[in-house]
Design an enzyme around this catalytic site. Structure first.
Site, mmCIF file in Angstrom:
data_model
loop_
_atom_site.group_PDB
_atom_site.id
_atom_site.type_symbol
_atom_site.label_atom_id
_atom_site.label_comp_id
_atom_site.label_asym_id
_atom_site.label_seq_id
_atom_site.Cartn_x
_atom_site.Cartn_y
_atom_site.Cartn_z
ATOM 1 C CG ASP A 26 2.852 -64.661 1.993
ATOM 2 O OD1 ASP A 26 1.832 -64.806 2.679
ATOM 3 O OD2 ASP A 26 2.892 -63.950 0.977
ATOM 4 C CG ASN A 29 5.200 -55.629 -6.761
ATOM 5 O OD1 ASN A 29 4.348 -56.503 -6.615
ATOM 6 N ND2 ASN A 29 6.240 -55.492 -5.949
ATOM 7 C CG HIS A 72 3.744 -59.182 -4.678
ATOM 8 N ND1 HIS A 72 4.223 -58.322 -3.711
ATOM 9 C CD2 HIS A 72 2.443 -59.390 -4.345
ATOM 10 C CE1 HIS A 72 3.270 -58.047 -2.849
ATOM 11 N NE2 HIS A 72 2.177 -58.673 -3.210
ATOM 12 C CD GLU A 122 7.806 -57.884 -3.331
ATOM 13 O OE1 GLU A 122 6.987 -57.765 -4.273
ATOM 14 O OE2 GLU A 122 7.703 -57.268 -2.264
HETATM 15 P P1 PGA Z 1 -4.225 -57.393 -1.053
HETATM 16 O O1 PGA Z 1 -2.758 -57.914 -1.310
HETATM 17 O O2 PGA Z 1 -5.106 -58.587 -1.142
HETATM 18 O O3 PGA Z 1 -4.215 -56.832 0.362
HETATM 19 O O4 PGA Z 1 -4.525 -56.370 -2.082
HETATM 20 C C1 PGA Z 1 -2.535 -58.784 -2.384
HETATM 21 C C2 PGA Z 1 -1.072 -59.081 -2.493
HETATM 22 O O5 PGA Z 1 -0.253 -58.205 -2.172
HETATM 23 O O6 PGA Z 1 -0.728 -60.187 -2.916
#
Ligand code: PGA
Length: 241
Positions: free
Chosen positions: A67, A136, A138, A143
């Site tokens: 992404d 959450n 995701h 999302e």
């Molecule tokens: P993080 O993010 O590795 O910074 O915890 C993970 C994500 O949001 O997919």
């Protein structure tokens, strides 16, 4: 899903890097799916260590990132393109022409999204995809929603994701509100998937991913349907299982 619990993020990084290394050694032209965020950093550091002792050659490896934010250019300090060069690509002998990060800057995002999926297909598909998980549930920037989005698409980031990403920006107003992300279909087509979660703040999402129903309100739960997923957890992330 194969679930592996390790003592800390560094041990997970070494184990996950070992899986990437095996792919690269078996097929020097393999296609790797990369992620940004804090979670994959120990894996990338361990890959750099393996490269530095001449175990790995990235010259013919291709990569596709999950992404990218919409609205900030590649030169921006927080772009995911920049993140990948700062944390991995500039430290190994990968060819810049072989790396792909979504580039949502054209006038027609739909075309950009379709072209990204087509480029993955043309490369032969992703051999090994690394994922983190959001608070959450995701994966990439898919999302929680009513249905699983299939292909690469543009998303409006949720409040909780914007708040979680605020730590990388001066203030919350600077955090982009949209992103271009591989869809759930794009991710599920990967031949093999690693998902990593560390820390107690990920424990609820991990529980929903592994023990909950397959439900687009927890996008990571779809991984229950993939035939080859390894879940790497530390004890805190695994504490609600
Ligand atoms: P993080 O993010 O590795 O910074 O915890 C993970 C994500 O949001 O997919």
């Amino acid at each position: 899903m194969e679930i592996k619990i390790y003592k800390d993020a560094e041990s997970i990084g070494r184990a996950a890097a070992g899986m990437f290394a095996a792919k690269i050694i078996e097929n020097p032209k393999c296609v790797l799916g990369m992620a940004t965020g804090s979670t994959p950093l120990p894996t990338y550091n361990a890959l750099i260590e393996l490269y530095n002792i001449n175990v790995l050659d990235f010259r013919m490896v291709k990569t596709f990132n999950l992404d990218e934010y919409v609205g900030i250019g590649r030169e921006h300090g927080q772009s995911y393109y920049r993140f990948m060069f700062d944390n991995l690509f500039s430290k190994v002998n990968i060819s810049p022409k072989n790396v792909h990060v979504p580039n949502p800057v054209s006038k027609n995002f739909e075309d950009d999204c379709a072209a990204y999926d087509a480029a993955i297909e043309k490369s032969g598909g992703i051999d090994l995809q690394i994922l983190g998980i959001g608070h959450n549930g995701h994966i990439a920037f898919n999302e929680p929603s009513k249905v699983f989005p299939f292909g690469t698409h543009i998303v409006n980031l949720t409040k909780s994701t914007i708040e979680a990403n605020q730590r990388f920006f001066k203030n919350i107003d600077e955090v982009p509100k949209k992103a271009m992300t591989m869809g759930i279909g794009s991710i599920m087509k990967a031949r093999e998937i690693i998902i990593i979660a560390t820390g107690k703040e990920k424990a609820e999402a991990v529980k929903a991913m592994i023990k909950g129903n397959v439900d687009p309100m927890c996008p990571a739960s779809v991984l229950q349907l993939h035939h080859k997923v390894t879940v790497f957890l530390d004890k805190e992330a695994a504490s609600l299982l």
